[in-house]
Design a protein around this motif. Structure first.
Motif, PDB file in Angstrom:
ATOM      1  N   LEU A  67       0.856  -1.177   0.000  1.00  0.00           N
ATOM      2  CA  LEU A  67       0.000   0.000   0.000  1.00  0.00           C
ATOM      3  C   LEU A  67       0.892   1.226   0.000  1.00  0.00           C
ATOM      4  O   LEU A  67       1.912   1.246   0.685  1.00  0.00           O
ATOM      5  CB  LEU A  67      -0.868  -0.015   1.269  1.00  0.00           C
ATOM      6  CG  LEU A  67      -1.800   1.147   1.556  1.00  0.00           C
ATOM      7  CD1 LEU A  67      -2.936   1.176   0.542  1.00  0.00           C
ATOM      8  CD2 LEU A  67      -2.368   1.025   2.967  1.00  0.00           C
ATOM      9  N   TRP A  68       0.512   2.243  -0.785  1.00  0.00           N
ATOM     10  CA  TRP A  68       1.250   3.507  -0.737  1.00  0.00           C
ATOM     11  C   TRP A  68       0.297   4.649  -1.041  1.00  0.00           C
ATOM     12  O   TRP A  68      -0.749   4.452  -1.650  1.00  0.00           O
ATOM     13  CB  TRP A  68       2.468   3.502  -1.663  1.00  0.00           C
ATOM     14  CG  TRP A  68       2.159   3.490  -3.130  1.00  0.00           C
ATOM     15  CD1 TRP A  68       1.953   2.406  -3.925  1.00  0.00           C
ATOM     16  CD2 TRP A  68       2.031   4.629  -3.977  1.00  0.00           C
ATOM     17  NE1 TRP A  68       1.698   2.790  -5.208  1.00  0.00           N
ATOM     18  CE2 TRP A  68       1.737   4.154  -5.276  1.00  0.00           C
ATOM     19  CE3 TRP A  68       2.131   6.007  -3.781  1.00  0.00           C
ATOM     20  CZ2 TRP A  68       1.543   5.004  -6.351  1.00  0.00           C
ATOM     21  CZ3 TRP A  68       1.947   6.850  -4.856  1.00  0.00           C
ATOM     22  CH2 TRP A  68       1.663   6.357  -6.119  1.00  0.00           C
ATOM     23  N   TRP A  69       0.662   5.856  -0.559  1.00  0.00           N
ATOM     24  CA  TRP A  69      -0.192   7.027  -0.724  1.00  0.00           C
ATOM     25  C   TRP A  69       0.632   8.298  -0.561  1.00  0.00           C
ATOM     26  O   TRP A  69       1.782   8.251  -0.120  1.00  0.00           O
ATOM     27  CB  TRP A  69      -1.342   7.017   0.280  1.00  0.00           C
ATOM     28  CG  TRP A  69      -0.910   7.188   1.703  1.00  0.00           C
ATOM     29  CD1 TRP A  69      -0.895   8.345   2.446  1.00  0.00           C
ATOM     30  CD2 TRP A  69      -0.402   6.175   2.588  1.00  0.00           C
ATOM     31  NE1 TRP A  69      -0.419   8.122   3.715  1.00  0.00           N
ATOM     32  CE2 TRP A  69      -0.114   6.785   3.823  1.00  0.00           C
ATOM     33  CE3 TRP A  69      -0.170   4.796   2.442  1.00  0.00           C
ATOM     34  CZ2 TRP A  69       0.400   6.082   4.904  1.00  0.00           C
ATOM     35  CZ3 TRP A  69       0.351   4.110   3.528  1.00  0.00           C
ATOM     36  CH2 TRP A  69       0.618   4.744   4.735  1.00  0.00           C
ATOM     37  N   ARG A  75       5.315  11.064   0.256  1.00  0.00           N
ATOM     38  CA  ARG A  75       4.729   9.781  -0.101  1.00  0.00           C
ATOM     39  C   ARG A  75       5.136   8.745   0.937  1.00  0.00           C
ATOM     40  O   ARG A  75       6.263   8.769   1.434  1.00  0.00           O
ATOM     41  CB  ARG A  75       5.136   9.364  -1.511  1.00  0.00           C
ATOM     42  CG  ARG A  75       4.453  10.251  -2.550  1.00  0.00           C
ATOM     43  CD  ARG A  75       4.703   9.780  -3.948  1.00  0.00           C
ATOM     44  NE  ARG A  75       6.120  10.001  -4.277  1.00  0.00           N
ATOM     45  CZ  ARG A  75       6.730   9.435  -5.311  1.00  0.00           C
ATOM     46  NH1 ARG A  75       6.088   8.608  -6.097  1.00  0.00           N
ATOM     47  NH2 ARG A  75       7.992   9.700  -5.550  1.00  0.00           N
ATOM     48  N   SER A  97      -2.573   6.907   7.182  1.00  0.00           N
ATOM     49  CA  SER A  97      -3.387   8.107   7.044  1.00  0.00           C
ATOM     50  C   SER A  97      -4.848   7.676   7.014  1.00  0.00           C
ATOM     51  O   SER A  97      -5.193   6.648   6.413  1.00  0.00           O
ATOM     52  CB  SER A  97      -3.051   8.836   5.740  1.00  0.00           C
ATOM     53  OG  SER A  97      -1.751   9.357   5.789  1.00  0.00           O
ATOM     54  N   VAL A 100      -6.586   6.595   3.673  1.00  0.00           N
ATOM     55  CA  VAL A 100      -6.295   5.364   2.919  1.00  0.00           C
ATOM     56  C   VAL A 100      -6.893   4.116   3.566  1.00  0.00           C
ATOM     57  O   VAL A 100      -6.563   2.997   3.172  1.00  0.00           O
ATOM     58  CB  VAL A 100      -4.771   5.160   2.685  1.00  0.00           C
ATOM     59  CG1 VAL A 100      -4.195   6.303   1.892  1.00  0.00           C
ATOM     60  CG2 VAL A 100      -4.033   4.939   3.980  1.00  0.00           C
ATOM     61  N   GLN A 103      -8.573   1.743   1.115  1.00  0.00           N
ATOM     62  CA  GLN A 103      -7.566   1.013   0.344  1.00  0.00           C
ATOM     63  C   GLN A 103      -6.970  -0.105   1.179  1.00  0.00           C
ATOM     64  O   GLN A 103      -6.756  -1.210   0.696  1.00  0.00           O
ATOM     65  CB  GLN A 103      -6.456   1.962  -0.108  1.00  0.00           C
ATOM     66  CG  GLN A 103      -6.839   2.926  -1.200  1.00  0.00           C
ATOM     67  CD  GLN A 103      -5.701   3.911  -1.429  1.00  0.00           C
ATOM     68  OE1 GLN A 103      -5.714   5.007  -0.893  1.00  0.00           O
ATOM     69  NE2 GLN A 103      -4.720   3.503  -2.211  1.00  0.00           N
TER      70      GLN A 103
END
Length: 180
Positions: A67-69, A75, A97, A100, A103
């Motif tokens: 997972l990334w955001w 980032r 966060s 997210v 997600q």
């Protein structure tokens, strides 16, 4: 049972990293995920892995993140290896966060949210004490403190206004009630 992923969320100054570290010290089954962040390693007081934008892009291309955001001009990535099935009753905590969470719910089979909260006065004191933000930035963070509180059957809300040991005890009991 497999690895259970707990997304730890809450407003700036609530003590997410402090609570997570104390939970890992209190229970050997609890492990911490070190996020990859596009800033210098350890900046902001978090035990993180630093990456340049180019390094982060390469990790995304390699599929290194579960997972990334992007948030706050940075980032953040959750390394896939850190959340893969570790067998037994492993529980991994990752600072996420709030934006997210959906997600993360789609990404991880066994996922819950630990939502930490604290009174505004407590947050203001902690933010001022850490000395990372200007007074105006602190005001902005405090204005957002109660916004976007997560909801859902997988959300466990715990107050972190008092003693750290009390917060840890309540959080561990709520996450693993069968062990208490």
């Amino acid at each position: 049972m497999g690895t259970r992923v707990i997304g730890v969320v809450g407003p700036s100054g609530v003590g997410k990293d402090t609570v997570m570290e104390a939970m890992a010290e209190a229970d050997a089954r609890v492990r911490l995920v070190r996020r990859v962040i596009t800033r210098e390693a350890g900046a902001g007081g978090e035990k993180s892995v630093g990456a340049t934008d180019a390094e982060f892009d390469a990790l995304v291309a390699e599929g290194a993140f579960a997972l990334w955001w992007a948030a706050h001009g940075l980032r953040y990535g959750v390394p896939r290896a850190a959340v893969e099935d570790q067998g037994g009753e492993a529980v991994v905590l990752v600072n996420l966060s709030r934006g997210v969470l959906d997600q993360a719910r789609a990404c991880f089979d066994a996922f819950s949210v630990l939502s930490l909260r604290a009174e505004i006065a407590t947050l203001a004191h902690r933010l001022a004490a850490r000395g990372r933000e200007t007074a105006a930035e602190i005001e902005g963070r405090l204005a957002q403190a109660d916004s976007a509180r997560p909801t859902g059957a997988d959300v466990i809300e715990v107050a972190n206004d008092g003693a750290l040991a009390d917060t840890v005890q309540v959080a561990l009991a709520a996450l693993q009630p069968e062990r208490v």
